[in-house]
Design a protein around this motif. Sequence first.
Motif, short mmCIF file in Angstrom:
data_model
loop_
_atom_site.label_atom_id
_atom_site.label_comp_id
_atom_site.label_asym_id
_atom_site.label_seq_id
_atom_site.Cartn_x
_atom_site.Cartn_y
_atom_site.Cartn_z
N GLY A 107 -0.37 -1.29 64.11
CA GLY A 107 -0.97 -0.07 63.58
C GLY A 107 -1.49 -0.21 62.17
O GLY A 107 -1.96 0.74 61.58
N THR A 108 -1.37 -1.40 61.60
CA THR A 108 -1.87 -1.63 60.25
C THR A 108 -2.74 -2.89 60.26
O THR A 108 -2.22 -4.01 60.30
N PRO A 109 -4.09 -2.73 60.25
CA PRO A 109 -4.99 -3.90 60.27
C PRO A 109 -4.73 -4.81 59.07
O PRO A 109 -4.39 -4.34 57.97
N ALA A 110 -4.85 -6.11 59.28
CA ALA A 110 -4.63 -7.07 58.20
C ALA A 110 -5.63 -8.21 58.34
O ALA A 110 -6.07 -8.53 59.45
N VAL A 111 -5.98 -8.81 57.21
CA VAL A 111 -6.86 -9.98 57.23
C VAL A 111 -6.00 -11.19 57.58
O VAL A 111 -5.06 -11.54 56.87
N THR A 112 -6.33 -11.82 58.69
CA THR A 112 -5.53 -12.97 59.15
C THR A 112 -6.23 -14.30 58.93
O THR A 112 -5.60 -15.35 59.02
N GLY A 113 -7.54 -14.25 58.65
CA GLY A 113 -8.24 -15.50 58.42
C GLY A 113 -9.61 -15.27 57.81
O GLY A 113 -10.24 -14.24 58.07
N ILE A 114 -10.03 -16.18 56.96
CA ILE A 114 -11.35 -16.09 56.32
C ILE A 114 -12.08 -17.41 56.56
O ILE A 114 -11.55 -18.49 56.25
N HIS A 115 -13.30 -17.32 57.12
CA HIS A 115 -14.05 -18.52 57.43
C HIS A 115 -15.48 -18.39 56.86
O HIS A 115 -16.41 -17.98 57.55
N PRO A 116 -15.66 -18.69 55.57
CA PRO A 116 -17.00 -18.56 54.95
C PRO A 116 -17.95 -19.64 55.49
O PRO A 116 -17.54 -20.77 55.77
N VAL A 117 -19.20 -19.23 55.64
CA VAL A 117 -20.23 -20.20 56.07
C VAL A 117 -20.44 -21.22 54.95
O VAL A 117 -20.62 -22.42 55.20
N ASP A 118 -20.39 -20.71 53.70
CA ASP A 118 -20.60 -21.61 52.57
C ASP A 118 -19.88 -21.03 51.36
O ASP A 118 -19.91 -19.81 51.14
N GLY A 119 -19.21 -21.83 50.63
CA GLY A 119 -18.58 -21.34 49.42
C GLY A 119 -17.06 -21.27 49.52
O GLY A 119 -16.44 -21.75 50.47
N ASP A 120 -16.47 -20.58 48.52
CA ASP A 120 -15.03 -20.49 48.39
C ASP A 120 -14.50 -19.27 49.15
O ASP A 120 -14.99 -18.16 48.98
N ALA A 121 -13.46 -19.43 49.98
CA ALA A 121 -12.88 -18.33 50.76
C ALA A 121 -12.25 -17.27 49.86
O ALA A 121 -12.39 -16.06 50.10
N GLU A 122 -11.56 -17.70 48.80
CA GLU A 122 -10.92 -16.74 47.90
C GLU A 122 -11.96 -15.89 47.17
O GLU A 122 -11.76 -14.70 46.95
N LYS A 123 -13.09 -16.52 46.77
CA LYS A 123 -14.15 -15.77 46.10
C LYS A 123 -14.77 -14.75 47.04
O LYS A 123 -15.05 -13.61 46.66
N LEU A 124 -14.95 -15.15 48.29
CA LEU A 124 -15.49 -14.24 49.30
C LEU A 124 -14.56 -13.05 49.51
O LEU A 124 -15.01 -11.90 49.59
N LEU A 125 -13.25 -13.31 49.56
CA LEU A 125 -12.26 -12.24 49.73
C LEU A 125 -12.28 -11.29 48.54
O LEU A 125 -12.22 -10.06 48.70
N ALA A 126 -12.40 -11.84 47.34
CA ALA A 126 -12.45 -11.01 46.12
C ALA A 126 -13.68 -10.11 46.12
O ALA A 126 -13.61 -8.93 45.77
#
Length: 428
Positions: free
Chosen positions: A395-414
């Motif tokens: 009942g609480t959506p969560a981000v379980t994975g980040i797959h950027p096409v190009d670049g840094d995953a943490e920067k994309l999340l920010a």
Amino acid sequence: MSQHDHAMHERADAGQHGSHAGHAAHEMHEHAGQAGHQHGGHGHGGHGDHVGQFRRLFWIMLILAVPVVAFSGAFAMLLGYQLPDATWVAWISPVLGTVMYVWGGTPFLTGAVQELRSRAPGMMLLIGLAITVAFLASWGASLGLLHHELEFWWELALLIVIMLLGHWIEMRSLAQTTSALDSLAALLPDEAERVEGGTTVTVAPADLRVGDVVVIRPGGRVPADGRVVQGSASMDESMITGESRTVRRADGDQVVAGTVATDSGLRVEITAIGEDTALAGIQKLVTEAQNSTSRAQRIADRAAALLFWFALTAAVITAIVWTLVGLPDQAVVRTITVLVIACPHALGLAIPLVVSIATERAARSGVLIKDRLALESMRTVDTVLFDKTGTLTKGTPAVTGIHPVDGDAEKLLALAAAAETDSEHPLA
């Protein structure tokens, strides 16, 4: 619902706060159901008050019971200690015992009267009979009119305290489960914006009528069941379906009271109000579940009724036998004793404890019990089948994975988090 339950309802309506507390509380739950969509749980606002009154009454009676028991001649004789010779000592138990009978015993006595009127003897009549016989016999013994063995002040005090404790426990557990109704009522907004001509007027949800058009702002809750007439929005319908993922609703689609327009505004034409809404139906189910009596309670009701007749029969036989033996004084002593000890101390305390534990654990776990009989039968369950669209979720959506096409995953999340900071959307 048994006749015993109806007797409890009548007494609750009369403003009395005693009874087999679980049943007395049901009247308030019914009121909560009738309140339908009144926000804030107005229908059961007095529930906590009843618990508070039971709690106060129990503690006051417990404090009074200490001197009543301690200065009871029969209790002193039982434990083998001596009471002071002062004259006033002999009047402590009768005076305070009378206060306990009149004050602490009122819930039981009024319940006994209702059971007599409905011709359904039960727990209240048993308790009322025991404390009344103990009260009259104790005064007779204190005044020297009856045998000193009939001094039951200590038994009267303990009986009232134990029964009040049982009722307080059950009332408290039912008050805690009432939070389910509180939560449902809180799903409705305090106000609704009704379209009148070219403007909107703020009204209470209870004042809405079928055919009215209301404005639902982004992040706002739907005040009553209706049909979308303008706009589209992602609706959070988890309170109905349990599914955390939003559902898109547009022109012509149905929306349910209590659901949330997460990302944009809507205009909705009201199609159902009050008891006809889906939320009212859920409230009705919760109310019926809390009004339902468990098998243990039904057995207790039947046992109390049978015990009442058994006690009267035993008392009559005792009186006849001892009179025929030629000891009328002993006949009185033993007949009264039978009537006093027939009151089921354990039965009055055990059933509320069972109901309390079951309802509190279920409420803490977020389990909505439709029928207490079903709750009792759950002990035999060894397999659970889930009928759920999609998947079981927390009942609480969560981000379980980040797959950027190009670049840094943490920067994309920010960057994503920064863009969604002020959003009302549940996935934000």
